[in-house]
Design a protein around this motif. Structure first.
Motif, PDB file in Angstrom:
ATOM      1  N   GLY A   1       0.846  -1.182   0.000  1.00 40.68           N
ATOM      2  CA  GLY A   1       0.000   0.000   0.000  1.00 40.68           C
ATOM      3  C   GLY A   1       0.880   1.230   0.000  1.00 40.68           C
ATOM      4  O   GLY A   1       1.775   1.364  -0.835  1.00 40.68           O
ATOM      5  N   MET A   2       0.665   2.115   0.942  1.00 39.83           N
ATOM      6  CA  MET A   2       1.473   3.324   1.026  1.00 39.83           C
ATOM      7  C   MET A   2       2.916   2.958   1.394  1.00 39.83           C
ATOM      8  O   MET A   2       3.179   2.364   2.431  1.00 39.83           O
ATOM      9  CB  MET A   2       0.897   4.263   2.090  1.00 39.83           C
TER      10      MET A   2
ATOM     11  N   LEU B   1      -0.792   6.849  -3.975  1.00 40.03           N
ATOM     12  CA  LEU B   1      -0.117   8.124  -4.218  1.00 40.03           C
ATOM     13  C   LEU B   1      -0.944   9.306  -3.722  1.00 40.03           C
ATOM     14  O   LEU B   1      -0.392  10.322  -3.312  1.00 40.03           O
ATOM     15  CB  LEU B   1       0.173   8.293  -5.716  1.00 40.03           C
ATOM     16  N   VAL B   2      -2.273   9.155  -3.762  1.00 42.85           N
ATOM     17  CA  VAL B   2      -3.178  10.218  -3.339  1.00 42.85           C
ATOM     18  C   VAL B   2      -4.296   9.600  -2.513  1.00 42.85           C
ATOM     19  O   VAL B   2      -4.919   8.617  -2.943  1.00 42.85           O
ATOM     20  CB  VAL B   2      -3.780  10.980  -4.540  1.00 42.85           C
TER      21      VAL B   2
ATOM     22  N   VAL C   1      -1.657  14.190  -0.708  1.00 40.32           N
ATOM     23  CA  VAL C   1      -0.608  13.572  -1.514  1.00 40.32           C
ATOM     24  C   VAL C   1       0.249  12.683  -0.626  1.00 40.32           C
ATOM     25  O   VAL C   1       0.819  13.115   0.371  1.00 40.32           O
ATOM     26  CB  VAL C   1       0.266  14.646  -2.202  1.00 40.32           C
ATOM     27  N   LEU C   2       0.342  11.405  -0.987  1.00 38.19           N
ATOM     28  CA  LEU C   2       1.076  10.426  -0.189  1.00 38.19           C
ATOM     29  C   LEU C   2       2.340   9.939  -0.899  1.00 38.19           C
ATOM     30  O   LEU C   2       3.050   9.085  -0.363  1.00 38.19           O
ATOM     31  CB  LEU C   2       0.170   9.232   0.127  1.00 38.19           C
ATOM     32  N   GLY C   3       2.612  10.467  -2.074  1.00 41.01           N
ATOM     33  CA  GLY C   3       3.818  10.084  -2.798  1.00 41.01           C
ATOM     34  C   GLY C   3       4.049  11.030  -3.962  1.00 41.01           C
ATOM     35  O   GLY C   3       3.159  11.205  -4.799  1.00 41.01           O
ATOM     36  N   GLY C   4       5.225  11.648  -4.036  1.00 36.73           N
ATOM     37  CA  GLY C   4       5.534  12.606  -5.086  1.00 36.73           C
ATOM     38  C   GLY C   4       6.190  11.977  -6.297  1.00 36.73           C
ATOM     39  O   GLY C   4       6.143  10.762  -6.507  1.00 36.73           O
ATOM     40  N   LYS C   5       6.862  12.822  -7.099  1.00 35.08           N
ATOM     41  CA  LYS C   5       7.459  12.371  -8.363  1.00 35.08           C
ATOM     42  C   LYS C   5       8.523  11.293  -8.142  1.00 35.08           C
ATOM     43  O   LYS C   5       8.596  10.325  -8.910  1.00 35.08           O
ATOM     44  CB  LYS C   5       8.070  13.556  -9.105  1.00 35.08           C
ATOM     45  N   ALA C   6       9.342  11.445  -7.107  1.00 32.98           N
ATOM     46  CA  ALA C   6      10.396  10.453  -6.879  1.00 32.98           C
ATOM     47  C   ALA C   6       9.791   9.082  -6.587  1.00 32.98           C
ATOM     48  O   ALA C   6      10.306   8.048  -7.045  1.00 32.98           O
ATOM     49  CB  ALA C   6      11.296  10.897  -5.733  1.00 32.98           C
ATOM     50  N   VAL C   7       8.689   9.061  -5.833  1.00 31.77           N
ATOM     51  CA  VAL C   7       8.020   7.803  -5.524  1.00 31.77           C
ATOM     52  C   VAL C   7       7.420   7.215  -6.800  1.00 31.77           C
ATOM     53  O   VAL C   7       7.547   6.012  -7.069  1.00 31.77           O
ATOM     54  CB  VAL C   7       6.931   8.013  -4.459  1.00 31.77           C
ATOM     55  N   ARG C   8       6.782   8.066  -7.592  1.00 35.76           N
ATOM     56  CA  ARG C   8       6.201   7.600  -8.859  1.00 35.76           C
ATOM     57  C   ARG C   8       7.265   6.983  -9.750  1.00 35.76           C
ATOM     58  O   ARG C   8       7.081   5.899 -10.323  1.00 35.76           O
ATOM     59  CB  ARG C   8       5.536   8.776  -9.571  1.00 35.76           C
ATOM     60  N   ASP C   9       8.400   7.649  -9.878  1.00 38.36           N
ATOM     61  CA  ASP C   9       9.461   7.130 -10.741  1.00 38.36           C
ATOM     62  C   ASP C   9       9.992   5.795 -10.224  1.00 38.36           C
ATOM     63  O   ASP C   9      10.310   4.894 -11.004  1.00 38.36           O
ATOM     64  CB  ASP C   9      10.603   8.149 -10.832  1.00 38.36           C
TER      65      ASP C   9
ATOM     66  N   ALA D   1      -1.668   9.242 -12.886  1.00 37.59           N
ATOM     67  CA  ALA D   1      -0.470   9.781 -12.237  1.00 37.59           C
ATOM     68  C   ALA D   1       0.752   8.937 -12.572  1.00 37.59           C
ATOM     69  O   ALA D   1       1.837   9.468 -12.863  1.00 37.59           O
ATOM     70  CB  ALA D   1      -0.683   9.849 -10.731  1.00 37.59           C
ATOM     71  N   LEU D   2       0.595   7.618 -12.536  1.00 37.50           N
ATOM     72  CA  LEU D   2       1.713   6.740 -12.847  1.00 37.50           C
ATOM     73  C   LEU D   2       2.142   6.871 -14.307  1.00 37.50           C
ATOM     74  O   LEU D   2       3.336   6.862 -14.623  1.00 37.50           O
ATOM     75  CB  LEU D   2       1.340   5.286 -12.561  1.00 37.50           C
TER      76      LEU D   2
END
Length: 272
Positions: A80-81, A106-107, A113-121, A143-144
């Motif tokens: 999960g998160m 992520l949201v 917001v639970l995850g930004g760009k670095a997490v997405r990447d 978002a992904l």
């Protein structure tokens, strides 16, 4: 009773008891698997939103993973998160090779917001390539994929197919957030596989605002059913049915001042 399969939840807590590890462990129990957990973050959370997030230090996350994986015969993992790119990469490294269900949190439902760009990447580069299936809703999938989910510009089937190109199955869950006055009878999920095939999975839905934790419950159910030996399509259909049942069970509840929790209780049975 025979020894149950073990499913590991790697997720954050929800102090309101609706989502995160609370949803995962109750879902595991309801579906006949033993739940273990690795806590990645502690949140101050309720039906109105997320007030605070305290990430668990990476070395403690790693120690929890070791404690479970070195001792228990884990049959499936559900994430999960995860909270940080480092945690995403750690889970990808330690859980590769196991049936792995990724709920890309992520949201939050509230918009936090639970995850930004670095997490997405990190999801795209490290976790999706080793996952069995990822279970985003439309907003998370957009978002992904870096697509615009607003105004109908992001087509669910195309988004699911695009994400499956990272080497995992994709269960893109359908249905917009329900509001009083809306009419909702059925919901369409999209199952995409790495070979490019995309399948529509349609199931009944329920009109309710008591839906906090729905995504966690669905993905945890998929993981539990995979641990029982079901194929992905069958697990997806059964998980959707289980989630709808739990939504119905809690649809008349009056818990909290915001979007109430999906039910995490089952019928009380006599022990006599």
């Amino acid at each position: 009773m025979t020894t149950p399969p073990v499913v590991l939840s790697v997720a954050g807590t929800d102090s309101g008891g609706a989502a995160g590890t609370a949803a995962d462990l109750t879902t595991f129990a309801a579906l006949g698997v033993h739940g273990a957990c690795v806590v990645t973050a502690v949140t101050a959370q309720h039906t109105l939103g997320v007030d605070a997030i305290h990430p668990v230090p990476l070395e403690v996350v790693s120690a929890q993973l070791s404690a479970v994986l070195d001792d228990l015969p884990v049959a499936a993992v559900k994430t999960g998160m995860l909270g940080s790119a480092e945690a995403v990469r750690l889970v990808a490294e330690r859980c590769a090779g196991l049936p792995l269900v990724v709920d890309p949190v992520l949201v939050a439902t509230s918009g936090a917001v639970l995850g930004g760009k670095a997490v997405r990447d990190a999801y795209l580069r490290s976790l999706l390539p080793v996952a069995t299936v990822v279970t985003p809703n439309l907003t998370e999938a957009a978002a992904l994929a870096g697509a615009d989910a607003a105004g109908g510009r992001a087509q669910p089937a195309e988004l699911a197919k695009r994400l499956a190109g990272h080497g995992c199955g994709v269960l893109l869950t359908g249905g917009p957030e329900w509001r009083p006055g809306d009419v909702a009878d059925t919901c369409t999920d999209w199952l995409a596989l790495p070979d490019g095939t995309v399948q529509r999975l349609q199931h009944s839905t329920l009109a309710t605002t008591n839906d906090h934790g729905t995504g966690c419950t669905f993905s945890a159910a998929v993981a539990a059913l995979l641990a029982h030996g079901h194929e992905l399509e069958s697990a997806a259909e059964m998980a959707a049915g289980f989630t709808t049942t739990q939504l119905a069970r809690g649809s008349a509840w009056r818990l909290g001042r915001g979007r109430g929790p999906i039910a995490h209780v089952n019928e009380l049975r006599s022990t006599r």
